[in-house]
Design a protein around this motif. Structure first.
Motif, PDB file in Angstrom:
ATOM      1  N   GLY A  52      -6.313  16.902 -41.094  1.00  0.00           N
ATOM      2  CA  GLY A  52      -6.622  16.901 -42.519  1.00  0.00           C
ATOM      3  C   GLY A  52      -8.107  16.936 -42.837  1.00  0.00           C
ATOM      4  N   LEU A  53      -8.957  16.864 -41.803  1.00  0.00           N
ATOM      5  CA  LEU A  53     -10.397  16.808 -42.019  1.00  0.00           C
ATOM      6  C   LEU A  53     -11.052  18.165 -41.782  1.00  0.00           C
ATOM      7  CD1 LEU A  53     -11.212  13.446 -40.199  1.00  0.00           C
ATOM      8  CD2 LEU A  53     -10.985  13.834 -42.656  1.00  0.00           C
ATOM      9  N   VAL A  54     -12.134  18.408 -42.506  1.00  0.00           N
ATOM     10  CA  VAL A  54     -12.975  19.578 -42.280  1.00  0.00           C
ATOM     11  C   VAL A  54     -14.188  19.068 -41.520  1.00  0.00           C
ATOM     12  CG1 VAL A  54     -14.347  21.393 -43.361  1.00  0.00           C
ATOM     13  CG2 VAL A  54     -12.167  20.683 -44.401  1.00  0.00           C
ATOM     14  N   ASP A  55     -14.405  19.621 -40.332  1.00  0.00           N
ATOM     15  CA  ASP A  55     -15.442  19.158 -39.420  1.00  0.00           C
ATOM     16  C   ASP A  55     -16.280  20.353 -38.981  1.00  0.00           C
ATOM     17  OD1 ASP A  55     -16.951  17.871 -37.458  1.00  0.00           O
ATOM     18  OD2 ASP A  55     -15.307  17.837 -36.008  1.00  0.00           O
ATOM     19  N   GLU A  56     -17.243  20.736 -39.803  1.00  0.00           N
ATOM     20  CA  GLU A  56     -18.033  21.949 -39.542  1.00  0.00           C
ATOM     21  C   GLU A  56     -18.888  21.865 -38.288  1.00  0.00           C
ATOM     22  OE1 GLU A  56     -20.009  24.091 -42.757  1.00  0.00           O
ATOM     23  OE2 GLU A  56     -19.028  22.681 -44.136  1.00  0.00           O
ATOM     24  N   THR A  57     -19.320  20.683 -37.903  1.00  0.00           N
ATOM     25  CA  THR A  57     -20.197  20.569 -36.733  1.00  0.00           C
ATOM     26  C   THR A  57     -19.431  20.202 -35.467  1.00  0.00           C
ATOM     27  OG1 THR A  57     -20.715  18.285 -37.313  1.00  0.00           O
ATOM     28  CG2 THR A  57     -22.249  19.993 -38.081  1.00  0.00           C
ATOM     29  N   ASP A  58     -18.113  20.189 -35.544  1.00  0.00           N
ATOM     30  CA  ASP A  58     -17.253  19.949 -34.380  1.00  0.00           C
ATOM     31  C   ASP A  58     -17.484  18.580 -33.738  1.00  0.00           C
ATOM     32  OD1 ASP A  58     -15.077  21.070 -33.221  1.00  0.00           O
ATOM     33  OD2 ASP A  58     -16.186  22.159 -31.678  1.00  0.00           O
ATOM     34  N   ARG A  59     -17.720  17.579 -34.584  1.00  0.00           N
ATOM     35  CA  ARG A  59     -17.900  16.212 -34.082  1.00  0.00           C
ATOM     36  C   ARG A  59     -16.637  15.680 -33.430  1.00  0.00           C
ATOM     37  NH1 ARG A  59     -19.501  13.246 -39.258  1.00  0.00           N
ATOM     38  NH2 ARG A  59     -18.903  11.461 -38.029  1.00  0.00           N
ATOM     39  N   ASP A 104     -33.855  23.202 -49.264  1.00  0.00           N
ATOM     40  CA  ASP A 104     -32.446  23.589 -49.291  1.00  0.00           C
ATOM     41  C   ASP A 104     -31.833  23.660 -47.897  1.00  0.00           C
ATOM     42  OD1 ASP A 104     -32.337  23.711 -52.012  1.00  0.00           O
ATOM     43  OD2 ASP A 104     -32.581  25.888 -52.140  1.00  0.00           O
ATOM     44  N   LYS A 105     -32.611  24.110 -46.929  1.00  0.00           N
ATOM     45  CA  LYS A 105     -32.092  24.222 -45.567  1.00  0.00           C
ATOM     46  C   LYS A 105     -31.707  22.836 -45.025  1.00  0.00           C
ATOM     47  CE  LYS A 105     -33.160  25.812 -40.943  1.00  0.00           C
ATOM     48  NZ  LYS A 105     -34.165  26.285 -40.025  1.00  0.00           N
ATOM     49  N   GLU A 106     -32.569  21.864 -45.224  1.00  0.00           N
ATOM     50  CA  GLU A 106     -32.291  20.496 -44.779  1.00  0.00           C
ATOM     51  C   GLU A 106     -31.046  19.952 -45.482  1.00  0.00           C
ATOM     52  OE1 GLU A 106     -34.686  16.651 -45.658  1.00  0.00           O
ATOM     53  OE2 GLU A 106     -35.650  17.597 -43.906  1.00  0.00           O
ATOM     54  N   TYR A 107     -30.909  20.241 -46.757  1.00  0.00           N
ATOM     55  CA  TYR A 107     -29.746  19.797 -47.524  1.00  0.00           C
ATOM     56  C   TYR A 107     -28.463  20.435 -46.982  1.00  0.00           C
ATOM     57  CZ  TYR A 107     -26.491  19.333 -51.391  1.00  0.00           C
ATOM     58  OH  TYR A 107     -25.375  19.064 -52.142  1.00  0.00           O
ATOM     59  N   ARG A 108     -28.498  21.752 -46.726  1.00  0.00           N
ATOM     60  CA  ARG A 108     -27.314  22.454 -46.207  1.00  0.00           C
ATOM     61  C   ARG A 108     -26.902  21.916 -44.845  1.00  0.00           C
ATOM     62  NH1 ARG A 108     -30.000  26.756 -48.491  1.00  0.00           N
ATOM     63  NH2 ARG A 108     -30.785  27.467 -46.480  1.00  0.00           N
ATOM     64  N   GLU A 109     -27.881  21.612 -44.002  1.00  0.00           N
ATOM     65  CA  GLU A 109     -27.581  21.046 -42.677  1.00  0.00           C
ATOM     66  C   GLU A 109     -26.931  19.665 -42.815  1.00  0.00           C
ATOM     67  OE1 GLU A 109     -27.629  22.315 -39.559  1.00  0.00           O
ATOM     68  OE2 GLU A 109     -27.982  24.171 -40.672  1.00  0.00           O
ATOM     69  N   ALA A 110     -27.426  18.868 -43.738  1.00  0.00           N
ATOM     70  CA  ALA A 110     -26.861  17.534 -43.964  1.00  0.00           C
ATOM     71  C   ALA A 110     -25.426  17.637 -44.475  1.00  0.00           C
ATOM     72  CB  ALA A 110     -27.716  16.751 -44.948  1.00  0.00           C
ATOM     73  N   ILE A 111     -25.166  18.594 -45.347  1.00  0.00           N
ATOM     74  CA  ILE A 111     -23.819  18.785 -45.884  1.00  0.00           C
ATOM     75  C   ILE A 111     -22.850  19.159 -44.766  1.00  0.00           C
ATOM     76  CG2 ILE A 111     -22.422  20.271 -47.392  1.00  0.00           C
ATOM     77  CD1 ILE A 111     -24.065  18.167 -48.866  1.00  0.00           C
ATOM     78  N   LYS A 112     -23.290  19.999 -43.830  1.00  0.00           N
ATOM     79  CA  LYS A 112     -22.442  20.410 -42.708  1.00  0.00           C
ATOM     80  C   LYS A 112     -22.022  19.223 -41.845  1.00  0.00           C
ATOM     81  CE  LYS A 112     -24.035  25.051 -41.623  1.00  0.00           C
ATOM     82  NZ  LYS A 112     -24.716  25.814 -40.567  1.00  0.00           N
ATOM     83  N   GLN A 113     -22.903  18.236 -41.727  1.00  0.00           N
ATOM     84  CA  GLN A 113     -22.620  17.089 -40.861  1.00  0.00           C
ATOM     85  C   GLN A 113     -21.590  16.129 -41.449  1.00  0.00           C
ATOM     86  OE1 GLN A 113     -26.089  15.050 -39.417  1.00  0.00           O
ATOM     87  NE2 GLN A 113     -27.222  16.963 -39.248  1.00  0.00           N
ATOM     88  N   ARG A 114     -21.267  16.310 -42.704  1.00  0.00           N
ATOM     89  CA  ARG A 114     -20.326  15.400 -43.367  1.00  0.00           C
ATOM     90  C   ARG A 114     -18.894  15.876 -43.182  1.00  0.00           C
ATOM     91  NH1 ARG A 114     -24.123  15.002 -48.610  1.00  0.00           N
ATOM     92  NH2 ARG A 114     -25.455  13.351 -47.824  1.00  0.00           N
ATOM     93  N   LEU A 115     -18.033  14.927 -42.846  1.00  0.00           N
ATOM     94  CA  LEU A 115     -16.608  15.239 -42.814  1.00  0.00           C
ATOM     95  C   LEU A 115     -16.122  15.400 -44.239  1.00  0.00           C
ATOM     96  CD1 LEU A 115     -15.387  12.654 -40.170  1.00  0.00           C
ATOM     97  CD2 LEU A 115     -15.738  15.104 -39.831  1.00  0.00           C
ATOM     98  N   ARG A 116     -15.178  16.313 -44.440  1.00  0.00           N
ATOM     99  CA  ARG A 116     -14.562  16.511 -45.749  1.00  0.00           C
ATOM    100  C   ARG A 116     -13.058  16.597 -45.533  1.00  0.00           C
ATOM    101  NH1 ARG A 116     -17.886  20.832 -45.483  1.00  0.00           N
ATOM    102  NH2 ARG A 116     -16.221  22.281 -45.959  1.00  0.00           N
TER     103      ARG A 116
END
Length: 164
Positions: A52-59, A104-116
């Motif tokens: 059920g989770l979205v994990d863009e960075t494959d944590r 913006d790049k730093e923000y986008r990278e931080a967003i990717k690290q968050r589970l959704r």
């Protein structure tokens, strides 16, 4: 049968049983690597949670397999004697919930690290869960699911982030 031969026979039996017992213990400890493997139902519950989770960075890349030991998965800790999952530690951004970004790049990278995504009620199968940390993740301002309150052994409730 003389006393000496009967003593010798009993000694041999004792040594044989001691050897078999030592081999049995060695086999079990090698198989279980410092503790009991995680429980099958709890492994399935964690895999359902991952689904059920979205994990863009494959944590959660280590969260695979019907036969793997979930006690060795990223962010999971188990009781060494029982094999029950007692800790889920999956904060985003190493628990540093920054709100200010230089660009913006730093923000986008931080967003990717968050589970959704969504939290599965499969967590209810983790009867011995004591600690749940999903801080700094982004669950889209959803309500904290009511079933979280049903986790009777949960002592620390750190399900912060973007919940409403």
């Amino acid at each position: 049968m003389s006393i000496i031969s009967s003593f010798s026979y009993l000694s041999c039996c004792y040594l044989y049983l001691l050897g078999v017992s030592a081999l049995f213990h060695l086999c079990i400890s090698n198989q279980n690597h410092d503790g009991v493997l995680c429980m099958d139902g709890e492994r399935r519950a964690l895999l359902e949670l991952k689904h059920g989770l979205v994990d863009e960075t494959d944590r959660l890349a280590s969260w695979v397999g019907d036969k793997s030991d979930c006690c060795r998965w990223e962010g999971i800790a188990c009781n060494n004697s029982t094999g029950h999952v007692h800790h889920i530690h999956l904060p985003a951004l190493n628990g540093n919930c920054r709100k200010d970004y230089r660009n913006d790049k730093e923000y986008r990278e931080a967003i990717k690290q968050r589970l959704r995504g969504s939290l599965s009620s499969s967590l209810l199968h983790l009867k011995q869960l004591r600690h749940l940390d999903l801080s700094c993740n982004d669950f889209g301002k959803i309500q904290v699911p009511e079933f979280i309150a049903s986790l009777g052994n949960l002592r620390v409730r750190l399900v912060t982030g973007k919940f409403s």
